[in-house]
Design an enzyme around this catalytic site. Sequence first.
Site, PDB file in Angstrom:
ATOM      1  N   ASP A  85       0.812  -1.448  -0.013  1.00  0.00           N
ATOM      2  CA  ASP A  85       0.013  -0.070   0.092  1.00  0.00           C
ATOM      3  C   ASP A  85       0.759   1.362   0.003  1.00  0.00           C
ATOM      4  OD1 ASP A  85       0.768  -0.489   2.359  1.00  0.00           O
ATOM      5  OD2 ASP A  85      -1.017  -0.242   3.707  1.00  0.00           O
ATOM      6  N   ASP A 498       4.319   1.373  13.511  1.00  0.00           N
ATOM      7  CA  ASP A 498       3.663   0.108  13.257  1.00  0.00           C
ATOM      8  C   ASP A 498       3.989  -1.233  13.651  1.00  0.00           C
ATOM      9  OD1 ASP A 498       1.323   1.660  12.203  1.00  0.00           O
ATOM     10  OD2 ASP A 498       1.975   1.214  10.176  1.00  0.00           O
TER      11      ASP A 498
END
Length: 892
Positions: A85, A498
């Site tokens: 992404d 993350d």
Amino acid sequence: MPARGPLVPLTAAVAGLALTAGLTTSSTAAIAPASGAAATTVPSAPQASTDAGYTWGNVEIVGGGFVPGIVFNQSEPGLVYARTDIGGAYRLDQGTRRWVPLLDHIGWDEWSHSGVLSLATDPVDPDRVYVAVGSYTNSWDPQDGAVLRSDDRGATWEQTMLPFQVGGNMPGRGMGERMQVDPNDNTVLYLGTEGGHGLWRSTDQGVTWHEVTSFPNPGTYVQDPDDPADYLTSNQGVVWVTFDPTSGAPGEPTPTIYVGVADVDNNVYRSTDAGATWERVPDQPTGFLPHKGVLDHEGGQLYVATSDTGGPYDGDLGDVWRLDTATDQWTRISPVPSDDPDAGHGYSGLTIDRQDPDTIMVVSQMSWWPDLVIFRSTDRGETWTRIWDWAGYPDRDLRYELDHSGAPWLTFGATRANPPEPLVKLGWMTQSFEIDPFDSDHAMYGTGATVYGTDNLTDWDTGGTVQIEVRAQGIEETAVQDLAAPPGPVELVSGLYDIGGFVHTDITQVPDDAFTDPYHGSVTGVDFAESEPATIVRVGQAVDGEVESHFGATTSSGEQWRAGQEPDGVTGGGTVAIAADASTVVWSPDGTGVHVSTDLGSSWSPSQGVPPGARVEADRVDGDLLYAFADGTFYRSEDGGRTFTASSATGFPTEGNIRFGAVPGYRGHVWLAGETGLWRTTDAGDTFTAVPGFEDGGAVGFGRAAPGADYPAIYTTSLFEGQRGFFRSLDEGATWVRINDDRHQFAWTGGAITGDPDVFGRVYVGTNGRGVVVGDLDDDATVPQPPTACEVTWTSHDWSTGFTASVRVTNSSGTALEGWTLTLDLADGQQLTQGWSAQWAQSGSTVTAVNAPWNATLAAGASVTVGFNGSRTGASTTPSRATLDGDVCTLS
């Protein structure tokens, strides 16, 4: 337009959704959708040596972000691609079983084109591959999307700009594939778009694109039209295209095409005349979004997997449907129907075993607790089995074994399972589960942090155990926030969105664990004490939820960490600096002001004279000296961070991306990069000098000095004399050389850069989606020698036991010397016996010559010749080093 710094990630799970805005619109030639083929060609040669003498690769982490699509070529065995992404696209090298990055040519100004919404591999000409690129469909993205096309499997690309944005990192990005190549006529491609732009078609292999104006529905689904962050407000659009190759013949466009649309009431359309006209497929199911549409052209069955949202973070209900294309009869074949009391997820990841089309598989969308569910049917969906079943709560029966050793950090800090949850999950956010079309045993699927794969999938059907392992080697999709390279056994410390971050003692190996004690989902700042490099501090936050503490410290190079206390009001990590002697830590967290600790985070006191939110750094020599920057003002503390005073220096940017750092070994030397240039100070911030040629500074860092130099190498990701790149100086900023090339740009790299203090030439660069990039000098690279203040020419006459040396010394400093001292480092076994024209002495292997009264003055550019006799027990060799008044000389 001016750049913006990193935006807050919007993930609710590990997703690779760190966001960084770019600087300007694309400099690549824009091509109107109906124009000709004058596209820019750009090479993509990862791991290749550059003309500047550098080889580029990655610090090994393996994965780290969301892989929404895995795409097998349908005509060539072993040809498979993955799209991410925010981190580009990859092709799998079957020989090494590593993924090869394909979009590293994307530059700073085109940063958003590292997001890939869809990928299509040509089933007629397998050398051809296409990607639809762009990151956001809102104001975060400064440029429109594009279709890139390659006829050499991604080694080089040509680009066609689109007249709208593309959202490779938007909600719904795992649906699809939105772009497909016609299997009968590969000059024809279709692309489903977001934002209400409908269905587009190319009839010249992707060179030009036109909207299919006859297509009736551009989509209606918007996840949250009132989202204040403007992230969930986009129409998710036309989500997949699939062809029925049996409806036509090779060389002619395929007549029958199915298209899925993000519309809960009208979601599957069909054309039987090669896209000229379209109809809503009759009697279709409603109420959910069609994540995947896969056609079994042999059996005449269209399978559709649906969910109530586009994902990838959510999905509470959905169904799986089978359409008999001959009769238009729909049959619900859901493993758990949406109206079942036990229903709790939708469906995605739909795939067909092309070697045995009776076999289909789907996955849960989204089932975080206790784990992903993978479903398998060998009778076209009449019956299903699960990869795990309940065996009396909390126990489960498993049909699989998961080997996570390829990325051991996937435990995310856990040390044991918490039944029914396993230690390492099968996955989450899985929207692409693909069976190899040529091998029923081989399958791969993406998750929010990695790629998993198996080579014995059919053992599922005979009661065997499916062996699943990490297959993300080569994919590096972390979003880097900070880097630090201490001298000694630790090679690199990283702060990542993350997945936290790592202490690497070997950058070629995956660390066993991410940061723990405390566990930080996203680490925003790291630092080490220059004179005590085993002492490291970090600050961070949770991706979702709370953390034990936003501050962690170690005195053992990361072998053991401890959570510190924190001031009241802390909401996020911010930045952190530790004094050179580890005496104090200065922390600038989110949510409150700058604080100082004298006990490694056990207690904190407010720092005075510095505004909240300031970026902080430490001097690398003086333990009392620390620095800060905020709103265009540079601050200095001379009492370990307790109080700061503002510098009177002006001319800095007042907003945007600012990075600065202090130089190891040089007290008060600081380099600062901002959006209008690069500056340096040698007096701890009293005065600053703009470095000529720099129009935009991204980040700046330091590494081991070049051979023969004392000042550390300087590295920066900047715009210098009109060229964007990675630049290095070996002479304290007097001259610069670009060390990357147009094949190795890695999109936005303004977050972090640092050289290696132990390996000359090595540099680490933080990216926003391509992990930590590392550059190393080629073995045969020519390194420009920095100018020196002196030159020494050595001439000797040798015999078996001794030698006579003549030494010519030239003052090339530009300033006259009134008295001088020369040192020469001799080889072992060479011994001074008698000298002339200077006062000679020897200590160990170092010979020292102090001027005589008559040659004490050495004008700029002038030379003096001195000499000595010596004895030797080994070979007679030129000295290894010469200095004049402490400055290293050029020696010949």
